[in-house]
Design a protein around this motif. Structure first.
Motif, mmCIF file in Angstrom:
data_model
loop_
_atom_site.group_PDB
_atom_site.id
_atom_site.type_symbol
_atom_site.label_atom_id
_atom_site.label_comp_id
_atom_site.label_asym_id
_atom_site.label_seq_id
_atom_site.Cartn_x
_atom_site.Cartn_y
_atom_site.Cartn_z
ATOM 1 N N GLU A 114 -10.469 0.675 1.691
ATOM 2 C CA GLU A 114 -12.007 0.670 1.909
ATOM 3 C C GLU A 114 -12.699 0.343 0.561
ATOM 4 O OE1 GLU A 114 -12.804 4.649 3.365
ATOM 5 O OE2 GLU A 114 -12.322 3.944 5.322
ATOM 6 N N LYS A 115 -11.919 0.745 -0.561
ATOM 7 C CA LYS A 115 -12.703 0.453 -2.040
ATOM 8 C C LYS A 115 -12.071 -0.499 -2.736
ATOM 9 C CE LYS A 115 -13.791 5.529 -2.018
ATOM 10 N NZ LYS A 115 -13.688 6.949 -2.903
ATOM 11 N N THR B 267 -3.925 5.152 0.928
ATOM 12 C CA THR B 267 -3.920 3.977 1.865
ATOM 13 C C THR B 267 -5.463 3.961 2.124
ATOM 14 O OG1 THR B 267 -1.537 4.048 2.311
ATOM 15 C CG2 THR B 267 -3.276 2.656 3.748
ATOM 16 N N GLN B 268 -5.994 4.693 2.719
ATOM 17 C CA GLN B 268 -7.549 4.691 3.370
ATOM 18 C C GLN B 268 -8.336 4.180 2.236
ATOM 19 O OE1 GLN B 268 -8.755 7.542 5.850
ATOM 20 N NE2 GLN B 268 -10.484 6.241 6.741
ATOM 21 N N LEU C 99 0.813 -1.307 0.038
ATOM 22 C CA LEU C 99 0.075 0.011 -0.017
ATOM 23 C C LEU C 99 0.981 1.084 -0.228
ATOM 24 C CD1 LEU C 99 -2.854 -1.019 2.734
ATOM 25 C CD2 LEU C 99 -3.163 -0.797 0.234
ATOM 26 N N PRO C 100 0.459 2.429 -0.487
ATOM 27 C CA PRO C 100 1.303 3.718 -0.705
ATOM 28 C C PRO C 100 1.293 4.178 0.757
ATOM 29 C CG PRO C 100 -0.913 4.164 -1.303
ATOM 30 C CD PRO C 100 -0.773 2.525 -1.284
ATOM 31 N N LEU C 101 1.749 3.534 1.579
ATOM 32 C CA LEU C 101 1.919 4.150 3.038
ATOM 33 C C LEU C 101 2.331 5.590 3.251
ATOM 34 C CD1 LEU C 101 3.431 0.909 4.821
ATOM 35 C CD2 LEU C 101 1.130 1.290 4.556
ATOM 36 N N ALA D 289 3.183 10.368 8.163
ATOM 37 C CA ALA D 289 2.267 9.682 7.181
ATOM 38 C C ALA D 289 2.385 8.278 7.251
ATOM 39 C CB ALA D 289 2.593 10.249 5.720
ATOM 40 N N VAL D 290 3.385 7.646 7.142
ATOM 41 C CA VAL D 290 3.573 6.207 7.187
ATOM 42 C C VAL D 290 2.964 5.698 8.574
ATOM 43 C CG1 VAL D 290 5.214 4.163 7.470
ATOM 44 C CG2 VAL D 290 5.693 5.989 5.846
ATOM 45 N N LEU D 291 3.193 6.282 9.773
ATOM 46 C CA LEU D 291 2.716 5.958 11.038
ATOM 47 C C LEU D 291 1.206 6.006 10.876
ATOM 48 C CD1 LEU D 291 5.479 7.695 13.474
ATOM 49 C CD2 LEU D 291 4.929 5.146 12.974
ATOM 50 N N ASP D 292 0.666 7.190 10.518
ATOM 51 C CA ASP D 292 -0.693 7.339 10.124
ATOM 52 C C ASP D 292 -1.388 6.007 9.299
ATOM 53 O OD1 ASP D 292 -0.747 9.453 11.758
ATOM 54 O OD2 ASP D 292 -1.008 10.857 10.076
ATOM 55 N N SER D 293 -0.618 5.527 8.278
ATOM 56 C CA SER D 293 -0.918 4.781 7.586
ATOM 57 C C SER D 293 -1.047 3.196 8.271
ATOM 58 C CB SER D 293 -0.254 4.339 6.295
ATOM 59 O OG SER D 293 -0.464 5.517 5.587
ATOM 60 N N LEU D 294 0.016 3.183 9.250
ATOM 61 C CA LEU D 294 0.069 1.878 9.881
ATOM 62 C C LEU D 294 -1.029 1.966 11.122
ATOM 63 C CD1 LEU D 294 3.845 1.647 10.395
ATOM 64 C CD2 LEU D 294 2.615 0.416 8.762
ATOM 65 N N LYS D 295 -1.446 3.076 11.480
ATOM 66 C CA LYS D 295 -2.554 3.089 12.430
ATOM 67 C C LYS D 295 -3.662 2.701 12.037
ATOM 68 C CE LYS D 295 -0.547 6.909 15.097
ATOM 69 N NZ LYS D 295 -0.579 8.426 15.566
ATOM 70 N N LEU D 296 -3.867 2.766 10.671
ATOM 71 C CA LEU D 296 -5.089 2.292 9.989
ATOM 72 C C LEU D 296 -4.993 0.866 9.868
ATOM 73 C CD1 LEU D 296 -5.562 4.698 6.668
ATOM 74 C CD2 LEU D 296 -6.994 4.635 8.522
ATOM 75 N N LEU D 297 -3.728 0.287 9.621
ATOM 76 C CA LEU D 297 -3.592 -1.075 9.644
ATOM 77 C C LEU D 297 -4.232 -1.844 10.949
ATOM 78 C CD1 LEU D 297 -0.324 -1.866 7.621
ATOM 79 C CD2 LEU D 297 -2.802 -1.607 6.762
ATOM 80 N N ALA D 298 -3.512 -1.262 12.092
ATOM 81 C CA ALA D 298 -3.593 -1.390 13.394
ATOM 82 C C ALA D 298 -5.349 -1.625 13.610
ATOM 83 C CB ALA D 298 -3.071 -0.904 14.473
ATOM 84 N N GLU D 299 -6.034 -0.778 13.279
ATOM 85 C CA GLU D 299 -7.448 -0.495 13.480
ATOM 86 C C GLU D 299 -8.166 -1.430 12.845
ATOM 87 O OE1 GLU D 299 -8.455 3.389 12.124
ATOM 88 O OE2 GLU D 299 -7.122 4.373 13.891
ATOM 89 N N LYS D 300 -7.715 -2.141 11.632
ATOM 90 C CA LYS D 300 -8.326 -2.834 10.756
ATOM 91 C C LYS D 300 -7.852 -4.383 10.862
ATOM 92 C CE LYS D 300 -9.570 0.121 7.107
ATOM 93 N NZ LYS D 300 -10.886 0.328 7.280
ATOM 94 N N ASN D 301 -6.904 -4.504 11.903
ATOM 95 C CA ASN D 301 -6.564 -5.848 12.413
ATOM 96 C C ASN D 301 -5.637 -6.279 11.058
ATOM 97 O OD1 ASN D 301 -5.471 -7.909 14.109
ATOM 98 N ND2 ASN D 301 -7.389 -9.083 13.878
#
Length: 283
Positions: A95-96, A90-91, A82-84, A124-136
């Motif tokens: 999602e889509k 990334t989001q 993903l383009p972290l 920005a990468v950390l924010d993307s990784l937080k998305l991964l954590a939220e989605k397990n």
């Protein structure tokens, strides 16, 4: 028969995606590798299921792997890209595009090819990784330097809910036969974080000894990881076709199974060969 998931298989197809790290590569790796090439061999060594892992920092590679998974029922998951560095993109992609994709099971970026060993710590990468954590969705860390482990440790502090695995055990010092040096100290620290896992893979190439490596060369490092990370947070991968630089697919797996079955009982080995990976990648 014991079930085994090979959690680290690559396929690459020059007609489907660009693999910049292979530009100018003069080794056996510089050609298209299709999954059919290990169809017979993987049955011979008892591989019952597999996971494809990204080999390029682009969506074309991920799309190709998803297509291969769709057409091969023994492939159960894909660790894609993903383009972290672009959290919004990334989001949107999650999602889509990949959110409902049943084979999309993890994410990786070729951080060992980035000049900055702290690439993962960009905001920005950390924010993307937080998305991964939220989605397990777990993250594969492909590091080769001690700084890569240090960076992963910082990520774990900032995003404690993110599951991460060290691909190829982050290059243990097999070649120098050091036991266990800076690598060992950092891995001990990492093992204290419950969401860090260890992928026993790539150890033949890490030995730096061509095809001349064997069970005794890698056993101390696997034993060390099992001792520190425990039986429940280690699993295995063959790293085909990269591992061909250090011998055949069969030889790699025969050595891994010999070492692990020598170190642990059958109940524990079934976790290392199967159920730990199943849990980590949400198969």
């Amino acid at each position: 028969m014991q079930k085994i998931i090979d959690t680290h298989i690559h396929v690459w197809n020059f007609d489907k995606a660009a693999y910049s790290w292979l530009d100018g590569n003069t080794s056996i790796l510089n050609r298209t590798y299709n999954i059919e090439e290990i169809a017979t061999e993987r049955k011979t060594v008892g591989i019952t299921e597999g996971i494809l892992v990204q080999a390029a920092n682009n969506l074309e590679d991920t799309n190709w792997m998803l297509q291969v998974a769709e057409n091969n029922d023994w492939i159960k998951g894909v660790v894609g890209w993903l383009p972290l560095t672009d959290t919004v993109a990334t989001q949107n992609i999650l999602e889509k595009k990949y959110g409902e994709e049943k084979y999309f099971k993890g994410v990786r970026h070729l951080i060992h090819d980035e000049q900055d060993a702290e690439w993962l710590l960009q905001p920005a990468v950390l924010d993307s990784l937080k998305l991964l954590a939220e989605k397990n969705i777990p993250y594969d860390v492909v590091g080769v330097l001690s700084q890569h482990i240090e960076t992963a440790l910082e990520v774990a502090q900032k995003i404690p809910g993110l599951k991460m695995v060290f691909d190829h055990l982050n290059q243990p010092p097999i070649k120098s036969k050091e036991k266990f040096g800076v690598w060992g100290e950092l891995m001990k620290t990492a093992s204290q974080h419950k969401n860090f896992y260890a992928k026993i893979s790539g150890l033949g190439t890490a030995s730096g000894d061509g095809e001349n490596w064997g069970a005794e060369d890698i056993k101390p490092y696997i034993s060390f990881m099992l001792e520190n990370f425990g039986i429940n947070r280690c699993f295995c991968g063959g790293d085909w076709p990269v591992a061909l630089l250090a011998g055949s697919y069969s030889n790699t797996w025969n050595i891994y199974t010999t070492v692990i079955n020598d170190l642990v009982n059958e109940s524990d080995s079934s976790k290392i060969f199967y159920s730990n990976a199943q849990r980590f990648y949400n198969l």
